[in-house]
Design an enzyme around this catalytic site. Structure first.
Site, PDB file in Angstrom:
ATOM      1  N   TYR A   1     -16.578  26.775   6.332  1.00  0.00           N
ATOM      2  CA  TYR A   1     -15.439  26.253   5.582  1.00  0.00           C
ATOM      3  C   TYR A   1     -14.190  27.064   5.899  1.00  0.00           C
ATOM      4  CZ  TYR A   1     -12.641  24.147   1.962  1.00  0.00           C
ATOM      5  OH  TYR A   1     -11.656  23.454   1.315  1.00  0.00           O
TER       6      TYR A   1
ATOM      7  N   PHE B   1      11.262   7.699  14.398  1.00  0.00           N
ATOM      8  CA  PHE B   1       9.896   7.222  14.587  1.00  0.00           C
ATOM      9  C   PHE B   1       9.366   6.829  13.212  1.00  0.00           C
ATOM     10  CE2 PHE B   1       5.332   7.294  14.917  1.00  0.00           C
ATOM     11  CZ  PHE B   1       5.191   6.354  15.922  1.00  0.00           C
TER      12      PHE B   1
HETATM   13  C1  P71 Z   1       1.796   5.578  18.628  1.00  0.00           C
HETATM   14  C2  P71 Z   1       1.587   6.456  17.463  1.00  0.00           C
HETATM   15  C3  P71 Z   1       0.564   6.075  16.444  1.00  0.00           C
HETATM   16  C4  P71 Z   1       1.230   5.111  15.556  1.00  0.00           C
HETATM   17  C5  P71 Z   1       1.936   5.560  14.470  1.00  0.00           C
HETATM   18  C6  P71 Z   1       2.644   4.661  13.698  1.00  0.00           C
HETATM   19  C7  P71 Z   1       2.664   3.329  14.045  1.00  0.00           C
HETATM   20  C8  P71 Z   1       1.925   2.878  15.115  1.00  0.00           C
HETATM   21  C9  P71 Z   1       1.211   3.780  15.864  1.00  0.00           C
HETATM   22  C10 P71 Z   1       2.397   8.453  16.444  1.00  0.00           C
HETATM   23  C11 P71 Z   1       3.392   9.450  16.406  1.00  0.00           C
HETATM   24  C12 P71 Z   1       4.387   9.547  17.444  1.00  0.00           C
HETATM   25  C13 P71 Z   1       5.393  10.483  17.348  1.00  0.00           C
HETATM   26  C14 P71 Z   1       6.436  10.600  18.393  1.00  0.00           C
HETATM   27  C15 P71 Z   1       4.482  11.267  15.294  1.00  0.00           C
HETATM   28  C16 P71 Z   1       3.479  10.345  15.325  1.00  0.00           C
HETATM   29  C17 P71 Z   1       2.488  10.314  14.200  1.00  0.00           C
HETATM   30  N1  P71 Z   1       2.393   7.498  17.367  1.00  0.00           N
HETATM   31  N2  P71 Z   1       5.423  11.318  16.293  1.00  0.00           N
HETATM   32  O1  P71 Z   1       2.775   5.776  19.345  1.00  0.00           O
HETATM   33  O2  P71 Z   1       4.365   8.733  18.505  1.00  0.00           O
HETATM   34  O3  P71 Z   1       1.306  10.861  14.613  1.00  0.00           O
HETATM   35  O4  P71 Z   1      -0.315   8.966  14.481  1.00  0.00           O
HETATM   36  O5  P71 Z   1      -1.099  11.328  14.661  1.00  0.00           O
HETATM   37  O6  P71 Z   1      -0.096  10.535  12.565  1.00  0.00           O
HETATM   38  O7  P71 Z   1       0.984   4.671  18.835  1.00  0.00           O
HETATM   39  P1  P71 Z   1      -0.127  10.389  14.033  1.00  0.00           P
END
Ligand code: P71
Length: 470
Positions: free
Chosen positions: A85, A137
């Protein structure tokens, strides 16, 4: 019949071909269902590719997030999980990898990127403050808003124009940032939120010159600079390729220098870092770290696991090291570029220049007869799936959501359908199949009509919204 002499890609471009720096050890069979079955699946999914079952998908280009193939070393690392843990040895490996390759002092694991976005937003934003960033984003902006912040887009104008060939379309417009600081006062700016590369702009990079200038401006006003490091490795490739003075520097070295201008970073490790789940948050400031380390136990887990299993942290530590290797990044972006070049050659409208993680189809020019309120990018994603079982993602008006004040749709200039390439998963032959399907939909574009939204969830509506044909 004329006999065409087959040529490799390299020969067609007058150079020697390159190949992926790995070979395949395990395969996962793909299945393609019939057009009638796809029609049924699409209606059942409300014309939203997020609601399709992956069993009904042939080539899955929904996202590059969590869809990478792990290496044999990463899988071996999974067997070395220390599932204690507290104080798992895998946490210390992860901490060391982030410190070594990104250069930050304090490291917290999180279950994925948005877990880290949540924590940094809660700690670094006071209600009413402004958060300037190089284009929004979805999850980043939502967490900034939930913490009481107001996101302000300070990216250069070129980023909003899919045809502009600026080599660093992710750059911050220093005049826009300066004007915001002037207008609201430095004390009302929570921090600058800088993403490399910029996902919603088409995977476009930020130059080293720009991050240095942003850092200088922030330093003059006592404002912190935080990075979204999700695809910073891919950003570093473009700096190496396009910015004077970096051709002989390694990707790893460029990443480290880029981070050195910031106060910390959040990371969705599901992208660059080559794992199926995970994230991290890293900061330099001791006091801020104390606060984050306390808050993480409320939302993610103890500060030495943050919602991840020990084995996940080990795969991530190894993935970080693999992700910054020059030959890996070159072949990864080379594959994205290959698809982009095919489509460009065939006159299909895409965001130029081709970015790091995806080819973005420009749905406005693809379907000029479909008004934005009838969801052209969503329509294009649906049509591609119907044609060939390829899954893509809408990045347009549905993704942009509604204005918090007026309740009207946000209407982004960019109305895009993203063909996102997972890392180390598909081959050049898959790219050919994808390109031919895009062409088929393009050839038949005149008879395609738009969509109407029939169900709209409150948060991040694009994930679960439903549509029907007009
Ligand atoms: C992508 C994603 C995943 C996603 C998220 C939201 C809507 C559709 C798909 C996630 C990102 C990203 C950037 C620049 C933070 C996140 C969040 N992208 N910053 O492109 O591209 O990360 O998904 O791990 O929570 O498909 P997380």
């Amino acid at each position: 019949m004329t006999h065409l002499k087959p040529e490799t890609m390299g020969q067609q471009f007058g150079r020697r071909s390159w190949a992926e720096p790995w070979k395949i050890k395990m395969v996962e069979p793909l299945r393609m269902i019939s057009r009638e079955e796809r029609e049924r699946a699409l209606v059942e999914a409300g014309y939203n590719t997020f609601l399709l079952r992956s069993d009904d998908v042939y080539i899955d280009l929904l996202t590059d997030s969590g869809t990478s193939a792990m290496s044999d070393r990463q899988w071996a690392g999974m067997m070395l999980g220390d599932e204690a843990y507290a104080g798992s040895r895998n946490f210390y490996h992860l901490e060391e990898a982030v410190r070594h390759h990104y250069g930050f002092r304090h490291v917290l694991p999180t279950h994925q990127g948005r877990g880290a976005e949540h924590l940094i937003s809660q700690v670094a934003i006071k209600p009413g403050q402004f958060v300037p960033g190089n284009m929004y984003f979805t999850t980043t902006r939502l967490h900034q808003e939930l913490a009481g912040g107001h996101f302000v887009d300070v990216i250069i104008d070129e980023a909003h124009d899919p045809e502009d060939l600026h080599p660093f379309k992710g750059d911050v417009d220093l005049d826009k940032l300066g004007a915001l600081i002037e207008r609201v006062g430095a004390g009302q700016v929570a921090y600058v939120s800088l993403a490399g590369t910029v996902n919603m702009a088409g995977g476009q990079p930020v130059s080293m010159a720009n991050v240095r200038a942003v850092r200088d401006l922030c330093a003059r006003h006592g404002i912190r600079l935080f990075l979204d490091a999700t695809r910073l490795v891919e950003n570093a490739f473009f700096i190496q390729e396009r910015e004077a003075g970096f051709a002989d520097r390694s990707i790893a070295d460029i990443v480290l220098e880029f981070c050195s201008y910031s106060d910390g970073a959040w990371m969705s490790a599901k992208k660059d870092n080559l794992v199926n789940i995970g994230g991290w948050l890293a900061v330099n400031d001791d006091d801020q770290f104390e606060e984050l380390r306390n808050l993480i136990v409320v939302y993610e887990g103890l500060h030495t696991y943050g919602g991840l299993a020990g084995r996940d942290m080990e795969a991530l530590a190894i993935g970080i090291e693999e992700s910054v290797q020059d030959d890996h990044v070159r072949s990864r972006i080379g594959q994205v570029r290959y698809l982009g070049e095919l489509l460009t050659d065939w006159g299909i409208p895409i965001v130029q220049p081709v970015g790091g993680h995806a080819v973005f189809l420009d749905a406005r020019r693809f379907f000029p007869h479909i008004p934005q309120d009838e969801f052209p990018a969503q329509t294009l994603a649906a049509e591609l799936y119907l044609d060939s079982g390829i899954r893509s993602m809408e990045r347009g008006i549905a993704s942009a959501g509604r204005d918090a004040k007026t309740g009207d749709h946000n209407r982004p200039k960019l109305e895009l359908t993203r063909l996102t390439i997972p890392r180390r998963v598909y081959t050049q032959a898959h790219m050919d199949v994808v390109a031919e399907s895009v062409k088929a939909v393009h050839d038949g574009r005149g008879s395609t009509g738009g969509l109407r939204m029939t169900y709209e969830p409150k948060y991040l509506r694009f994930f679960q919204a439903r549509f029907e044909r007009l």
